[in-house]
Design a protein around this motif. Structure first.
Motif, PDB file in Angstrom:
ATOM      1  N   THR A  14      62.569 -30.129 -43.334  1.00 20.84           N
ATOM      2  CA  THR A  14      62.896 -31.067 -42.256  1.00 20.84           C
ATOM      3  C   THR A  14      62.477 -30.501 -40.904  1.00 20.84           C
ATOM      4  O   THR A  14      61.904 -31.206 -40.065  1.00 20.84           O
ATOM      5  CB  THR A  14      64.409 -31.372 -42.255  1.00 20.84           C
ATOM      6  OG1 THR A  14      64.784 -31.849 -43.536  1.00 20.84           O
ATOM      7  CG2 THR A  14      64.769 -32.389 -41.199  1.00 20.84           C
ATOM      8  N   SER A  15      62.739 -29.205 -40.711  1.00 20.08           N
ATOM      9  CA  SER A  15      62.355 -28.559 -39.456  1.00 20.08           C
ATOM     10  C   SER A  15      60.837 -28.544 -39.284  1.00 20.08           C
ATOM     11  O   SER A  15      60.330 -28.794 -38.188  1.00 20.08           O
ATOM     12  CB  SER A  15      62.903 -27.132 -39.433  1.00 20.08           C
ATOM     13  OG  SER A  15      62.466 -26.450 -38.291  1.00 20.08           O
ATOM     14  N   ALA A  19      58.908 -30.354 -36.293  1.00 17.47           N
ATOM     15  CA  ALA A  19      58.048 -29.578 -35.393  1.00 17.47           C
ATOM     16  C   ALA A  19      56.606 -30.055 -35.491  1.00 17.47           C
ATOM     17  O   ALA A  19      55.887 -30.081 -34.495  1.00 17.47           O
ATOM     18  CB  ALA A  19      58.144 -28.091 -35.731  1.00 17.47           C
ATOM     19  N   GLY A  20      56.170 -30.434 -36.683  1.00 18.75           N
ATOM     20  CA  GLY A  20      54.818 -30.959 -36.854  1.00 18.75           C
ATOM     21  C   GLY A  20      54.628 -32.306 -36.196  1.00 18.75           C
ATOM     22  O   GLY A  20      53.539 -32.649 -35.736  1.00 18.75           O
ATOM     23  N   TRP A  21      55.689 -33.079 -36.159  1.00 16.17           N
ATOM     24  CA  TRP A  21      55.619 -34.398 -35.510  1.00 16.17           C
ATOM     25  C   TRP A  21      55.491 -34.226 -33.997  1.00 16.17           C
ATOM     26  O   TRP A  21      54.714 -34.934 -33.350  1.00 16.17           O
ATOM     27  CB  TRP A  21      56.870 -35.198 -35.848  1.00 16.17           C
ATOM     28  CG  TRP A  21      56.846 -36.592 -35.314  1.00 16.17           C
ATOM     29  CD1 TRP A  21      57.330 -37.013 -34.114  1.00 16.17           C
ATOM     30  CD2 TRP A  21      56.276 -37.725 -35.951  1.00 16.17           C
ATOM     31  NE1 TRP A  21      57.113 -38.350 -33.972  1.00 16.17           N
ATOM     32  CE2 TRP A  21      56.471 -38.819 -35.082  1.00 16.17           C
ATOM     33  CE3 TRP A  21      55.637 -37.938 -37.159  1.00 16.17           C
ATOM     34  CZ2 TRP A  21      56.032 -40.098 -35.397  1.00 16.17           C
ATOM     35  CZ3 TRP A  21      55.215 -39.208 -37.466  1.00 16.17           C
ATOM     36  CH2 TRP A  21      55.409 -40.277 -36.592  1.00 16.17           C
ATOM     37  N   PRO A  28      55.826 -23.335 -33.635  1.00 16.74           N
ATOM     38  CA  PRO A  28      57.093 -23.649 -34.303  1.00 16.74           C
ATOM     39  C   PRO A  28      56.896 -24.303 -35.673  1.00 16.74           C
ATOM     40  O   PRO A  28      57.659 -24.053 -36.608  1.00 16.74           O
ATOM     41  CB  PRO A  28      57.799 -24.604 -33.337  1.00 16.74           C
ATOM     42  CG  PRO A  28      57.204 -24.311 -32.007  1.00 16.74           C
ATOM     43  CD  PRO A  28      55.784 -23.925 -32.287  1.00 16.74           C
ATOM     44  N   MET A  29      55.875 -25.133 -35.803  1.00 12.09           N
ATOM     45  CA  MET A  29      55.606 -25.768 -37.096  1.00 12.09           C
ATOM     46  C   MET A  29      55.233 -24.716 -38.130  1.00 12.09           C
ATOM     47  O   MET A  29      55.735 -24.737 -39.254  1.00 12.09           O
ATOM     48  CB  MET A  29      54.487 -26.798 -36.977  1.00 12.09           C
ATOM     49  CG  MET A  29      54.241 -27.548 -38.281  1.00 12.09           C
ATOM     50  SD  MET A  29      52.668 -28.412 -38.320  1.00 12.09           S
ATOM     51  CE  MET A  29      51.556 -27.088 -38.685  1.00 12.09           C
ATOM     52  N   TRP A  30      54.355 -23.766 -37.773  1.00 13.34           N
ATOM     53  CA  TRP A  30      53.907 -22.764 -38.732  1.00 13.34           C
ATOM     54  C   TRP A  30      55.008 -21.787 -39.103  1.00 13.34           C
ATOM     55  O   TRP A  30      55.088 -21.328 -40.235  1.00 13.34           O
ATOM     56  CB  TRP A  30      52.672 -22.035 -38.224  1.00 13.34           C
ATOM     57  CG  TRP A  30      51.479 -22.939 -38.220  1.00 13.34           C
ATOM     58  CD1 TRP A  30      50.800 -23.402 -37.143  1.00 13.34           C
ATOM     59  CD2 TRP A  30      50.863 -23.536 -39.372  1.00 13.34           C
ATOM     60  NE1 TRP A  30      49.794 -24.244 -37.542  1.00 13.34           N
ATOM     61  CE2 TRP A  30      49.806 -24.342 -38.909  1.00 13.34           C
ATOM     62  CE3 TRP A  30      51.099 -23.472 -40.739  1.00 13.34           C
ATOM     63  CZ2 TRP A  30      48.990 -25.064 -39.761  1.00 13.34           C
ATOM     64  CZ3 TRP A  30      50.280 -24.192 -41.594  1.00 13.34           C
ATOM     65  CH2 TRP A  30      49.243 -24.980 -41.105  1.00 13.34           C
TER      66      TRP A  30
END
Length: 79
Positions: A14-15, A19-21, A28-30
C-alpha cells in the motif's frame, strides 16, 4: 509469524502504491518496494519452512529426542 509478514507485505504494498502514485520512480517508492520485497521473501521462507516441518511430522518412524540412559564417563574409585 505468517500473519505478521503478510500484514507487513500488505502495508508496504500500500505504501509503495501510494508513493508511486505521488512520485513515480521516486526514492520513497523504491524504499517501500525494497521493504515490500523483504517482507515477501520472509513470508515465502516461513511458508516453505512450515510446509517442510509438516511433511517431517508425518513420517512413520518414531522420533527419538532423548539422550541415551548410560553415562558417557564411567567413574572409577581411586586406589
Amino acid at each position: 509469524m505468517r500473519t505478521f509478514y503478510a500484514g507487513g507485505a500488505v502495508l508496504w504494498a500500500t505504501s509503495a502504491a501510494s508513493a508511486g502514485w505521488d512520485d513515480p520512480g521516486g526514492r520513497p517508492m523504491w524504499v517501500s518496494v525494497a521493504i515490500l520485497v523483504v517482507f515477501a521473501v520472509l513470508l515465502g521462507m516461513t511458508v516453505v519452512w512450515l510446509r517442510r516441518r509438516q511433511a517431517d511430522d508425518r513420517t512413520e518412524e518414531p522420533v527419538h529426542h532423548a539422550a541415551p540412559r548410560r553415562t558417557a564417563w564411567r567413574r572409577h574409585a581411586s586406589a
